[in-house]
Structure formats: structure tokens, C-alpha cells
Design an enzyme around this catalytic site. Structure first.
Site, PDB file in Angstrom:
ATOM      1  N   LYS A  51       0.825  -1.214   0.000  1.00 40.02           N
ATOM      2  CA  LYS A  51       0.000   0.000   0.000  1.00 40.02           C
ATOM      3  C   LYS A  51       0.863   1.270   0.000  1.00 40.02           C
ATOM      4  O   LYS A  51       0.584   2.212  -0.735  1.00 40.02           O
ATOM      5  CB  LYS A  51      -0.941   0.017   1.221  1.00 40.02           C
ATOM      6  CG  LYS A  51      -1.889  -1.170   1.293  1.00 40.02           C
ATOM      7  CD  LYS A  51      -2.898  -1.042   2.422  1.00 40.02           C
ATOM      8  CE  LYS A  51      -2.318  -1.108   3.814  1.00 40.02           C
ATOM      9  NZ  LYS A  51      -1.722  -2.429   4.188  1.00 40.02           N
ATOM     10  N   ARG A  61      -9.815   0.426   8.810  1.00 40.81           N
ATOM     11  CA  ARG A  61      -9.419  -0.937   9.152  1.00 40.81           C
ATOM     12  C   ARG A  61     -10.512  -1.668   9.919  1.00 40.81           C
ATOM     13  O   ARG A  61     -10.330  -2.832  10.296  1.00 40.81           O
ATOM     14  CB  ARG A  61      -8.173  -0.889  10.023  1.00 40.81           C
ATOM     15  CG  ARG A  61      -6.866  -1.206   9.293  1.00 40.81           C
ATOM     16  CD  ARG A  61      -5.746  -0.938  10.265  1.00 40.81           C
ATOM     17  NE  ARG A  61      -4.529  -1.630  10.038  1.00 40.81           N
ATOM     18  CZ  ARG A  61      -3.439  -1.090   9.477  1.00 40.81           C
ATOM     19  NH1 ARG A  61      -3.472   0.123   8.982  1.00 40.81           N
ATOM     20  NH2 ARG A  61      -2.327  -1.774   9.397  1.00 40.81           N
ATOM     21  N   ARG A  79      11.212  -6.391   4.701  1.00 44.90           N
ATOM     22  CA  ARG A  79      11.057  -4.952   4.912  1.00 44.90           C
ATOM     23  C   ARG A  79      11.663  -4.514   6.238  1.00 44.90           C
ATOM     24  O   ARG A  79      12.181  -3.408   6.351  1.00 44.90           O
ATOM     25  CB  ARG A  79       9.554  -4.604   4.866  1.00 44.90           C
ATOM     26  CG  ARG A  79       9.261  -3.127   4.967  1.00 44.90           C
ATOM     27  CD  ARG A  79       7.804  -2.819   4.690  1.00 44.90           C
ATOM     28  NE  ARG A  79       6.945  -3.039   5.845  1.00 44.90           N
ATOM     29  CZ  ARG A  79       5.623  -2.838   5.844  1.00 44.90           C
ATOM     30  NH1 ARG A  79       5.023  -2.432   4.744  1.00 44.90           N
ATOM     31  NH2 ARG A  79       4.901  -3.041   6.929  1.00 44.90           N
ATOM     32  N   ARG A  99      11.280  -1.226  11.456  1.00 40.81           N
ATOM     33  CA  ARG A  99      10.030  -1.332  12.221  1.00 40.81           C
ATOM     34  C   ARG A  99      10.030  -2.600  13.065  1.00 40.81           C
ATOM     35  O   ARG A  99      10.129  -3.705  12.523  1.00 40.81           O
ATOM     36  CB  ARG A  99       8.830  -1.345  11.266  1.00 40.81           C
ATOM     37  CG  ARG A  99       8.458   0.025  10.764  1.00 40.81           C
ATOM     38  CD  ARG A  99       7.306  -0.025   9.784  1.00 40.81           C
ATOM     39  NE  ARG A  99       6.096  -0.676  10.294  1.00 40.81           N
ATOM     40  CZ  ARG A  99       4.950  -0.688   9.653  1.00 40.81           C
ATOM     41  NH1 ARG A  99       4.835  -0.081   8.486  1.00 40.81           N
ATOM     42  NH2 ARG A  99       3.902  -1.293  10.176  1.00 40.81           N
ATOM     43  N   ARG A 115       0.088 -12.029  14.291  1.00 37.67           N
ATOM     44  CA  ARG A 115      -1.045 -11.366  14.937  1.00 37.67           C
ATOM     45  C   ARG A 115      -1.628 -10.290  14.024  1.00 37.67           C
ATOM     46  O   ARG A 115      -2.842 -10.158  13.905  1.00 37.67           O
ATOM     47  CB  ARG A 115      -0.615 -10.741  16.264  1.00 37.67           C
ATOM     48  CG  ARG A 115      -1.808 -10.092  16.977  1.00 37.67           C
ATOM     49  CD  ARG A 115      -1.455  -9.489  18.315  1.00 37.67           C
ATOM     50  NE  ARG A 115      -1.028 -10.480  19.278  1.00 37.67           N
ATOM     51  CZ  ARG A 115      -0.048 -10.275  20.173  1.00 37.67           C
ATOM     52  NH1 ARG A 115       0.593  -9.131  20.190  1.00 37.67           N
ATOM     53  NH2 ARG A 115       0.270 -11.198  21.027  1.00 37.67           N
TER      54      ARG A 115
HETATM   55  P1  AMP Z   1       0.616   0.238   9.087  1.00 37.43           P
HETATM   56  O1  AMP Z   1       1.757   1.183   8.870  1.00 37.43           O
HETATM   57  O2  AMP Z   1      -0.584   0.589   8.271  1.00 37.43           O
HETATM   58  O3  AMP Z   1       1.040  -1.200   8.935  1.00 37.43           O
HETATM   59  O4  AMP Z   1       0.152   0.408  10.617  1.00 37.43           O
HETATM   60  C1  AMP Z   1       1.022   0.115  11.679  1.00 37.43           C
HETATM   61  C2  AMP Z   1       0.229  -0.005  12.960  1.00 37.43           C
HETATM   62  O5  AMP Z   1      -0.416   1.237  13.253  1.00 37.43           O
HETATM   63  C3  AMP Z   1      -0.900  -1.032  12.952  1.00 37.43           C
HETATM   64  O6  AMP Z   1      -0.435  -2.333  13.241  1.00 37.43           O
HETATM   65  C4  AMP Z   1      -1.807  -0.484  14.043  1.00 37.43           C
HETATM   66  O7  AMP Z   1      -1.284  -0.756  15.330  1.00 37.43           O
HETATM   67  C5  AMP Z   1      -1.696   1.016  13.826  1.00 37.43           C
HETATM   68  N1  AMP Z   1      -2.723   1.493  12.861  1.00 37.43           N
HETATM   69  C6  AMP Z   1      -2.499   2.038  11.625  1.00 37.43           C
HETATM   70  N2  AMP Z   1      -3.655   2.358  11.040  1.00 37.43           N
HETATM   71  C7  AMP Z   1      -4.647   1.998  11.884  1.00 37.43           C
HETATM   72  C8  AMP Z   1      -6.066   2.049  11.832  1.00 37.43           C
HETATM   73  N3  AMP Z   1      -6.724   2.525  10.745  1.00 37.43           N
HETATM   74  N4  AMP Z   1      -6.757   1.595  12.908  1.00 37.43           N
HETATM   75  C9  AMP Z   1      -6.126   1.118  13.990  1.00 37.43           C
HETATM   76  N5  AMP Z   1      -4.792   1.020  14.100  1.00 37.43           N
HETATM   77  C10 AMP Z   1      -4.044   1.455  13.066  1.00 37.43           C
END
Ligand code: AMP
Length: 190
Positions: free
Chosen positions: A14, A89, A128, A134, A145
Site C-alpha cells: 500500500k 481498518r 522490509r 520497524r 497477529r
Molecule cells: P501500518 O503502517 O498501516 O502497517 O500500521 C502500523 C500499525 O499502526 C498497525 O499495526 C496499528 O497498530 C496502527 N494502525 C495504523 N492504522 C490503523 C487504523 N486505521 N486503525 C487502527 N490502528 C491502526
């Protein structure tokens, strides 16, 4: 406005594809994960709260995430459109986004759902981790998870947009360029 939900499991691509879409269509990129990570780095109260969920691969609660997203959208009221990356999400987030856009006299134009198999996602996330630094990409238990929360809480959001005839599934494997061209074609067909 052109408002795109770029959807898919962790590791679907994404972020990479968003970079290309914002350039071609002149959109504002709103990645809730990136925004949380900025707060985390700056040690804001929101960052400190979000960290407790992110570090263990859980979702940050809806109320917190929705408020943050709303504030970001309002900051860019003159935008030609948005790419929502990593948001919504949950169905509650999708409903809140619909309401927000309606209040701005606009709506989601299309949901592009990047489809990638689980084994490939796990491989990509571990790869990654070496460049992203990260913590949530480096630990196989946390990856597991995140994928299971995606399957349980996030994948149902597809049905939300399908009911509005806005869902387009995109094969998320192949070269980065191939995937970009599939996305461009879906948007240009609108
Ligand atoms: P991402 O960079 O999209 O993989 O997001 C990393 C982490 O941020 C996720 O594992 C969640 O803990 C938190 N996060 C990001 N976007 C959301 C969302 N829309 N709702 C809830 N938690 C989020």
C-alpha cells in the site's frame, strides 16, 4: 474529488503504490500508520498511547484513530482528493469516513484492494524489517497477529464497500510497475 481507499493486508504494498498514485493524480496521502509513527517519534501523548498497541501488532482503538484521521482531512480541505492508506481498518472506521466525507459534500470514489497470499506477505514483511527498522515487521509472532487481526477485523471492510459497488480487487503480486499499472487502469476506468 478523487478519494481512494487503498486496501490490503500488512505487506501488500500500500505504501509503495500510494507514492505512485499521489504523483499521478495529485492526491493527499493519508497513511494512519505513518501518522502514528510520526507521533511516536515525537513522543506526543497520542504517540505514547498508539505505541502500546502498535508494538504488539494490535489496532489502535477506533475513537482515537478516527479523531486523528478527521483532523488530518480537515487540514487539507482544498485537496483534489485523498488516498486513504491503512484506513479504514474496521467497519466503524469505514462508517465514520463515509460520514466525514458526506459532511464535506464528497465520497469515496473507489476501494482498491491489493490481494496477496499470506506466505508472500510474511516473506515481504521480514524483508522490509531490515530496511524499515520497524519492530512490528521484525517479529514473526507479531506479524502473525497483524495478519490474523486483518483477517478478522479488517477484511470485512471489503463487504462494506462492495455493498456500495466501490470494491475493485487488484492482484498484488508481480513487479511493482505491473501492480501500479493495474491500479492506474482501475482508476482511469472510473
Ligand atoms: P501500518 O503502517 O498501516 O502497517 O500500521 C502500523 C500499525 O499502526 C498497525 O499495526 C496499528 O497498530 C496502527 N494502525 C495504523 N492504522 C490503523 C487504523 N486505521 N486503525 C487502527 N490502528 C491502526
Amino acid at each position: 474529488m478523487l478519494n481512494i481507499v487503498l486496501f490490503g493486508p500488512p505487506g501488500a504494498g500500500k505504501g509503495t503504490q500510494s507514492e505512485r498514485l499521489i504523483e499521478k493524480y495529485d492526491l493527499i496521502h493519508l497513511s494512519t500508520g505513518d501518522i502514528f509513527r510520526t507521533h511516536l517519534k515525537e513522543n506526543t501523548p497520542l504517540g505514547i498511547l498508539a505505541r502500546t498497541f502498535m508494538d504488539v501488532g494490535k489496532l489502535v482503538p477506533d475513537e482515537v484513530t478516527i479523531e486523528m484521521l478527521k483532523a488530518e482531512v480537515v487540514l487539507h480541505s482544498n485537496a483534489k482528493g485523498f488516498i486513504f492508506d491503512g484506513f479504514p481498518r474496521t467497519n466503524a472506521q469505514a462508517e465514520a469516513l463515509d460520514e466525514l466525507l458526506q459532511s464535506l459534500s464528497t465520497e469515496i470514489s473507489i476501494m482498491l484492494s491489493l490481494e496477496v497470499e499470506e506466505e508472500e506477505l510474511k516473506k515481504r514483511l521480514l524483508g522490509r524489517a531490515e530496511v524499515s527498522g520497524r519492530a512490528d515487521d521484525a517479529d514473526p509472532v507479531i506479524i502473525e497477529r497483524r495478519i490474523s487481526i486483518y483477517n478478522q477485523d479488517t477484511a470485512p471492510v471489503k463487504a462494506f464497500y462492495q455493498a456500495q459497488n466501490k470494491l475493485t480487487a487488484i492482484q498484488g503480486t508481480g513487479t511493482i510497475d505491473e501492480i501500479t499499472h493495474r491500479l492506474f487502469a482501475a482508476i482511469d476506468a472510473l
